[in-house]
Design a protein around this motif. Structure first.
Motif, PDB file in Angstrom:
ATOM      1  N   ALA A 258       0.849  -1.191   0.000  1.00  0.00           N
ATOM      2  CA  ALA A 258       0.000   0.000   0.000  1.00  0.00           C
ATOM      3  C   ALA A 258       0.885   1.241   0.000  1.00  0.00           C
ATOM      4  N   ARG A 259       0.400   2.311  -0.579  1.00  0.00           N
ATOM      5  CA  ARG A 259       1.221   3.524  -0.645  1.00  0.00           C
ATOM      6  C   ARG A 259       1.397   4.169   0.724  1.00  0.00           C
ATOM      7  N   THR A 260       0.482   3.905   1.654  1.00  0.00           N
ATOM      8  CA  THR A 260       0.712   4.394   3.019  1.00  0.00           C
ATOM      9  C   THR A 260       2.007   3.798   3.569  1.00  0.00           C
ATOM     10  N   HIS A 261       2.237   2.511   3.301  1.00  0.00           N
ATOM     11  CA  HIS A 261       3.456   1.841   3.763  1.00  0.00           C
ATOM     12  C   HIS A 261       4.685   2.459   3.104  1.00  0.00           C
ATOM     13  N   ASP A 262       4.621   2.653   1.790  1.00  0.00           N
ATOM     14  CA  ASP A 262       5.770   3.205   1.069  1.00  0.00           C
ATOM     15  C   ASP A 262       6.080   4.633   1.515  1.00  0.00           C
ATOM     16  N   TYR A 263       5.039   5.426   1.751  1.00  0.00           N
ATOM     17  CA  TYR A 263       5.261   6.818   2.130  1.00  0.00           C
ATOM     18  C   TYR A 263       5.793   6.936   3.554  1.00  0.00           C
ATOM     19  N   VAL A 264       5.347   6.030   4.441  1.00  0.00           N
ATOM     20  CA  VAL A 264       5.912   6.017   5.794  1.00  0.00           C
ATOM     21  C   VAL A 264       7.407   5.728   5.723  1.00  0.00           C
ATOM     22  N   GLU A 265       7.791   4.762   4.895  1.00  0.00           N
ATOM     23  CA  GLU A 265       9.211   4.438   4.741  1.00  0.00           C
ATOM     24  C   GLU A 265      10.011   5.634   4.252  1.00  0.00           C
ATOM     25  N   LYS A 266       9.398   6.447   3.377  1.00  0.00           N
ATOM     26  CA  LYS A 266      10.115   7.586   2.807  1.00  0.00           C
ATOM     27  C   LYS A 266      10.129   8.796   3.737  1.00  0.00           C
ATOM     28  N   VAL A 267       9.015   9.047   4.424  1.00  0.00           N
ATOM     29  CA  VAL A 267       8.872  10.283   5.196  1.00  0.00           C
ATOM     30  C   VAL A 267       9.278  10.118   6.660  1.00  0.00           C
ATOM     31  N   ALA A 268       9.027   8.947   7.250  1.00  0.00           N
ATOM     32  CA  ALA A 268       9.300   8.752   8.678  1.00  0.00           C
ATOM     33  C   ALA A 268      10.754   9.029   9.063  1.00  0.00           C
ATOM     34  N   PRO A 269      11.758   8.656   8.248  1.00  0.00           N
ATOM     35  CA  PRO A 269      13.135   9.000   8.642  1.00  0.00           C
ATOM     36  C   PRO A 269      13.341  10.505   8.811  1.00  0.00           C
ATOM     37  N   PHE A 270      12.756  11.304   7.926  1.00  0.00           N
ATOM     38  CA  PHE A 270      12.880  12.761   8.048  1.00  0.00           C
ATOM     39  C   PHE A 270      12.088  13.264   9.247  1.00  0.00           C
ATOM     40  N   SER A 271      10.897  12.685   9.462  1.00  0.00           N
ATOM     41  CA  SER A 271      10.073  13.086  10.601  1.00  0.00           C
ATOM     42  C   SER A 271      10.761  12.751  11.915  1.00  0.00           C
ATOM     43  N   ASN A 272      11.228  11.498  12.046  1.00  0.00           N
ATOM     44  CA  ASN A 272      11.865  11.057  13.289  1.00  0.00           C
ATOM     45  C   ASN A 272      13.237  11.675  13.499  1.00  0.00           C
ATOM     46  N   GLY A 273      13.977  11.843  12.394  1.00  0.00           N
ATOM     47  CA  GLY A 273      15.366  12.268  12.509  1.00  0.00           C
ATOM     48  C   GLY A 273      15.588  13.766  12.507  1.00  0.00           C
ATOM     49  N   ILE A 274      14.637  14.535  11.949  1.00  0.00           N
ATOM     50  CA  ILE A 274      14.837  15.986  11.851  1.00  0.00           C
ATOM     51  C   ILE A 274      13.653  16.761  12.435  1.00  0.00           C
ATOM     52  N   ALA A 275      12.445  16.518  11.912  1.00  0.00           N
ATOM     53  CA  ALA A 275      11.293  17.347  12.286  1.00  0.00           C
ATOM     54  C   ALA A 275      11.013  17.315  13.788  1.00  0.00           C
ATOM     55  N   LEU A 276      10.872  16.120  14.358  1.00  0.00           N
ATOM     56  CA  LEU A 276      10.550  16.020  15.782  1.00  0.00           C
ATOM     57  C   LEU A 276      11.684  16.523  16.681  1.00  0.00           C
ATOM     58  N   PRO A 277      12.947  16.150  16.426  1.00  0.00           N
ATOM     59  CA  PRO A 277      14.021  16.677  17.278  1.00  0.00           C
ATOM     60  C   PRO A 277      14.152  18.197  17.225  1.00  0.00           C
ATOM     61  N   VAL A 278      13.998  18.797  16.040  1.00  0.00           N
ATOM     62  CA  VAL A 278      14.103  20.257  15.937  1.00  0.00           C
ATOM     63  C   VAL A 278      12.969  20.923  16.712  1.00  0.00           C
ATOM     64  N   PHE A 279      11.752  20.384  16.588  1.00  0.00           N
ATOM     65  CA  PHE A 279      10.632  20.922  17.359  1.00  0.00           C
ATOM     66  C   PHE A 279      10.903  20.797  18.856  1.00  0.00           C
ATOM     67  N   ALA A 280      11.405  19.637  19.281  1.00  0.00           N
ATOM     68  CA  ALA A 280      11.708  19.425  20.701  1.00  0.00           C
ATOM     69  C   ALA A 280      12.777  20.400  21.181  1.00  0.00           C
ATOM     70  N   PHE A 281      13.770  20.659  20.347  1.00  0.00           N
ATOM     71  CA  PHE A 281      14.856  21.578  20.704  1.00  0.00           C
ATOM     72  C   PHE A 281      14.310  22.974  21.005  1.00  0.00           C
ATOM     73  N   PHE A 282      13.420  23.472  20.158  1.00  0.00           N
ATOM     74  CA  PHE A 282      12.889  24.820  20.357  1.00  0.00           C
ATOM     75  C   PHE A 282      11.815  24.865  21.449  1.00  0.00           C
ATOM     76  N   SER A 283      11.017  23.819  21.573  1.00  0.00           N
ATOM     77  CA  SER A 283       9.908  23.848  22.532  1.00  0.00           C
ATOM     78  C   SER A 283      10.360  23.615  23.966  1.00  0.00           C
ATOM     79  N   ALA A 284      11.441  22.857  24.148  1.00  0.00           N
ATOM     80  CA  ALA A 284      11.880  22.509  25.504  1.00  0.00           C
ATOM     81  C   ALA A 284      12.745  23.584  26.143  1.00  0.00           C
ATOM     82  N   GLY A 285      13.098  24.616  25.395  1.00  0.00           N
ATOM     83  CA  GLY A 285      14.017  25.629  25.904  1.00  0.00           C
ATOM     84  C   GLY A 285      13.362  26.615  26.854  1.00  0.00           C
ATOM     85  N   VAL A 286      13.028  26.158  28.042  1.00  0.00           N
ATOM     86  CA  VAL A 286      12.418  27.014  29.064  1.00  0.00           C
ATOM     87  C   VAL A 286      13.522  27.558  29.965  1.00  0.00           C
ATOM     88  N   THR A 287      13.605  28.876  30.092  1.00  0.00           N
ATOM     89  CA  THR A 287      14.616  29.498  30.948  1.00  0.00           C
ATOM     90  C   THR A 287      14.113  29.567  32.384  1.00  0.00           C
TER      91      THR A 287
END
Length: 427
Positions: A258-287
């Motif tokens: 199914a294309r859902t499977h193929d797209y997860v394989e393609k997009v999840a590495p970018f989501s897990n490896g870049i998008a979520l960590p960058v969001f966490a970096f900016f959101s967790a920065g409480v002084t």
């Protein structure tokens, strides 16, 4: 003579497989959040603030956003695209296709969202902080990537059915969180822009079903859907969910997957490896240093309300709802899962992190009285819930299991153990 390809996988392939592993997403989130929190409390914290507030993007399109805002509205939309893909797969070919099989985790997810909201409201009202009531939804969310990572690390030896139960519960949790964001955190809707966004989603749905769905056509359409959704007043991440949900979840045009499977394989590495960590970096920065000091932040009623909702509310909601449902109705837990397994599951659902941080930002904009307290509470609640989940998982794994854990009168057959090597593309 038959020959076999014995070449080692390339670096890119190994990196993609590593990022797709359950454990990796959680580790990257923790590291990124820790860097942001530490940097925001060092003598160089002004540099962190300046970086977060750096504005980029075209002003003419109302996309002149700070880097922190780009992370929340832009990069996080990629994560929500994968959520949409997971939802579509589960509804069409996964655990949510049968209401009878999915009923218990669905009801557990609902209970696990209602109880934290009740605790939040009760605490802020008891302290007379009614101006903070808008944040009632913050402790209702579950970070699916973080929770599954903790299960993969500390749940080795427990049945894989537990992972599927958690995924089903968390996917329903994500769906309800998306509805909450769309309904309760949209101040005003600009109908024209919303119509443009929905039209772009429809165009995406048409193209993604064609025999050759080209990325250079799909990506511009997706960007139009995202930008128009952002302009409409509805949170832009909703566009990501809708785009993921229109991808076919069954094999078409003679394809093997199914294309859902193929797209997860393609997009999840970018989501897990870049998008979520960058969001966490900016959101967790409480002084916490400077100003009135950390005690002033930690003493806010929202801190206790959110932390209590995530740690206690999630546990009581998930365990209590499931216990009532399985005792008062014919519904039973899935094969190989017993009521004792719900304690670690309850704590795992208390790992709010990504979605809770997003709702915190929507509830209390930067600079508001509760902004820092809400974000530090999400981090604190997540740490406590993750620690208790890890301890309870090891406790459960060390105890003998009966032949009929779900007490349905039949011996368990789905007893294959969690190994820690599971990944998102396998679901």
């Amino acid at each position: 003579m038959t020959t076999f390809d014995t070449r080692e996988p390339g670096f890119g392939t190994r990196l993609r497989e590593w990022v797709l592993r359950d454990t990796t997403a959680g580790i990257l989130l923790i590291v990124a959040a820790a860097i942001g929190l530490i940097w925001a409390n060092t003598p160089w914290r002004e540099a962190y603030t300046a970086l977060s507030e750096t504005v980029v993007g075209p002003e003419s399109l109302h996309l002149d956003l700070s880097l922190a805002k780009w992370a929340a509205d832009g990069l996080l939309a990629i994560f929500f695209f994968t959520v949409g893909l997971e939802l579509k797969h589960e509804f069409v070919a996964g655990s949510l296709r049968s209401l009878r099989l999915a009923a218990v985790p669905i009801l557990a997810a609902v209970g696990g969202m209602i109880m934290p909201a009740i605790i939040f409201v009760g605490v802020v009202v008891a302290f007379g902080a009614t101006e903070a009531l808008h944040g009632w939804a913050i402790p209702t969310a579950t970070d699916i990537a973080f929770a599954v990572a903790v299960l993969a690390i500390f749940g080795k030896g427990l049945p894989k059915a537990l992972r599927l139960f958690l995924l089903t519960l968390a996917v329903v949790d994500d769906l309800l969180a998306i509805i909450i964001i769309a309904v309760f955190y949209t101040a005003a809707i600009h109908g024209l822009w919303l119509g443009v966004s929905l039209a772009a989603v429809a165009a995406f749905a048409f193209v993604v079903r064609t025999r050759r769905a080209r990325w250079w056509i799909l990506i511009p359409i997706a960007l139009v859907a995202w930008a128009a959704m952002h302009a409409s007043g509805v949170h832009a991440t909703i566009a990501g969910v809708l785009l993921g949900f229109v991808v076919p979840a069954v094999a078409i045009h003679g394809e093997h997957h199914a294309r859902t499977h193929d797209y997860v394989e393609k997009v999840a590495p970018f989501s897990n490896g870049i998008a979520l960590p960058v969001f966490a970096f900016f959101s967790a920065g409480v002084t916490l240093v400077g100003g009135d000091g950390p005690l002033a932040v930690l003493g806010q009623p929202v801190v206790l309300a959110i932390t209590g909702g995530l740690v206690v509310g999630k546990l009581v909601g998930v365990m209590g709802t499931t216990a009532l449902v399985t005792r008062l109705t014919p519904l039973r837990l899935p094969d190989a899962i017993g009521l004792r397994d719900l304690m670690p599951i309850g704590f795992l659902t208390g790992i709010g992190f990504t979605v809770s941080l997003l709702i915190a930002e929507l509830s209390y904009p930067a600079g508001s009285d509760q902004s820092d307290g809400a974000r530090i509470a999400v981090l604190l609640g997540t740490i406590i819930a993750a620690t208790l989940a890890a301890l309870s998982l090891r406790w459960s794994a060390s105890r003998a299991r009966s032949r009929d854990m779900n007490e349905d009168g039949l011996p368990d057959v789905d007893t294959a153990p969690i190994t820690g090597d599971e990944n998102w593309a396998d679901d």
